[in-house]
Design an enzyme around this catalytic site. Sequence first.
Site, PDB file in Angstrom:
ATOM      1  N   LYS A 228       0.864  -1.184   0.000  1.00 28.13           N
ATOM      2  CA  LYS A 228       0.000   0.000   0.000  1.00 28.13           C
ATOM      3  C   LYS A 228       0.897   1.230   0.000  1.00 28.13           C
ATOM      4  CE  LYS A 228      -3.743   2.490   2.156  1.00 28.13           C
ATOM      5  NZ  LYS A 228      -3.099   3.753   1.719  1.00 28.13           N
ATOM      6  N   ARG A 233      -2.865   9.132  -5.280  1.00 27.81           N
ATOM      7  CA  ARG A 233      -3.587   8.212  -6.154  1.00 27.81           C
ATOM      8  C   ARG A 233      -3.962   8.953  -7.440  1.00 27.81           C
ATOM      9  NH1 ARG A 233      -7.604   4.147  -5.055  1.00 27.81           N
ATOM     10  NH2 ARG A 233      -7.981   3.046  -7.017  1.00 27.81           N
ATOM     11  N   ARG A 248      -7.115  11.554  -7.349  1.00 23.37           N
ATOM     12  CA  ARG A 248      -8.347  10.987  -6.798  1.00 23.37           C
ATOM     13  C   ARG A 248      -9.312  12.091  -6.390  1.00 23.37           C
ATOM     14  NH1 ARG A 248      -8.779   7.672  -1.105  1.00 23.37           N
ATOM     15  NH2 ARG A 248     -11.001   8.012  -0.833  1.00 23.37           N
TER      16      ARG A 248
END
Length: 535
Positions: A228, A233, A248
């Site tokens: 992770k 993102r 994102r």
Amino acid sequence: MKRFAELIQQLEMSNKTNDKIAALISYFSTADEKDKPYVIAMFTGKKPRRPVPTALIREWAVELSGIPAWLFAECYHSVGDLSETIALILPPPDHHTDRKLHEWITDLALLNGQSDAVKKEFIHQAWAGLSTPERFIFNKLISGNFRIGVSGKMLVNAIARQSNTESSKIMHSIMGKWSPDEITYQELVEGKHVNTDNSWPYPFCLAYALDAAPADLGEIRDWQAEWKWDGIRGQIVKRNGELFIWSRGEELITAQFPELHFLKDDLPDGTVIDGEILAVKDGNVQLFSILQQRLNRKTISKSQLRDVPVGFYVYDILEHEGNDIRKEDLASRRKKLEEVLARLSNQQTILLSPVIQFDNWEQLAELRETSRTNNSEGIMLKKLSSLYHSGRKRGDWWKWKINPYTVDAVMIYAQKGSGRRANHFTDYTFAVSDGEHLITIAKAYSGLTDNEIKEVDSFVRKNALEKFGPVRTVKPELVFEIAFEGIAVSKRHKAGLALRFPRIMRWRKDKKVTEINTLDDLRQLLASTYAAEKE
């Protein structure tokens, strides 16, 4: 001008996002059609050439107000904004000038190339016919420096709601090349100057936090494990010869990462990939605090490109050869992704997020404990049969994060919250000890129950020592365990360091202020973090 001044006042009166969006929607629903593109231009940083130097504006304001220069300097120091200071010290207007915003901007542009005498006469006449709020706006128009607390995303969301248009298309449209004097608001909303179909991203597939033992998920052969990553993102979209990079948060960030622009030539048309933007140097992922040096910058210097190079770790493909493949299972998508990336010329910048090999859940748990050695936050678990859903779907994707760092700190400042917490002190500042002194290290406002919030609120009201606007200094007695994801050097904070994602873990009623952690404790943690990174 008056309507725009009212908008600015409304935006500055509230720190609530919904209130600001409502004010923007109201403005774009009622404002003059020619004014709207100029407002969007100002809020997105499209600055016209400054018609009058700041030094002259200051000189003329001092002369017109009749106050000495030293007193103006003191006023400026107190107010903190030159445009506002000038608006406040000028004599009252002797008439009212009712003109549209775009008319003022056009006339200011015509001052370029004029003599100082002509400019001075125009500025004086303008000040004489404007109210204080309007003068403030007028002064800002001269400087082109609008910092009103309106983010690009907030502006886009407001325009999208007002026009009933997809926010991604609005973002693409306003980030394109356009001039407010050559385009109408409706043309801007409709993206007449760009092809918004080329850029639109897909809704991101998100994961739930794993709240049970991983063994409860069943057979390991049904799952794919990845690190992770702790970055930004993003989706990279390549259609019809154009490249777009979306965060994102639905912000178009293509210009911020020139290292990825080679994909405009390398990535096949009709491709959308999903992954994480990370600081990557010599093949190693760097701390998020290093990546932060590259974020939200309009221009990237050569030194920043050299010192903080970025890479894109890819872990999914959503569109392949122009086809939406989100309904294919993860195993199939992964194969297509590997094939696409294998054909790229620069595989040091675009990297395939590696699959973690493990034989049993116990072994994966041991690997998870080593996450910080590669600057990841833990492990992602994805069912191989999962589709690429919009948002979260319980059971398909899980994030299994490592336990956070913690520190015991004492609350020294408190401020009232917003929304349903507006009547309680819920925003807290915490400190650790530095010899005989306390030094602040973090702010946090989440982690307490409603009953604990009421109890802390009562303590603040009874033990407030000083008042600084909305902030209260309180007796340093309440000790809390603060959790955080990382620690980094910071010149912006007095302690010389910053904590990443601080939040309240628990209220340590069992501890006294003499038992809190020290600044040296955090420095040692910082040193060990950097030592581990070098290894």
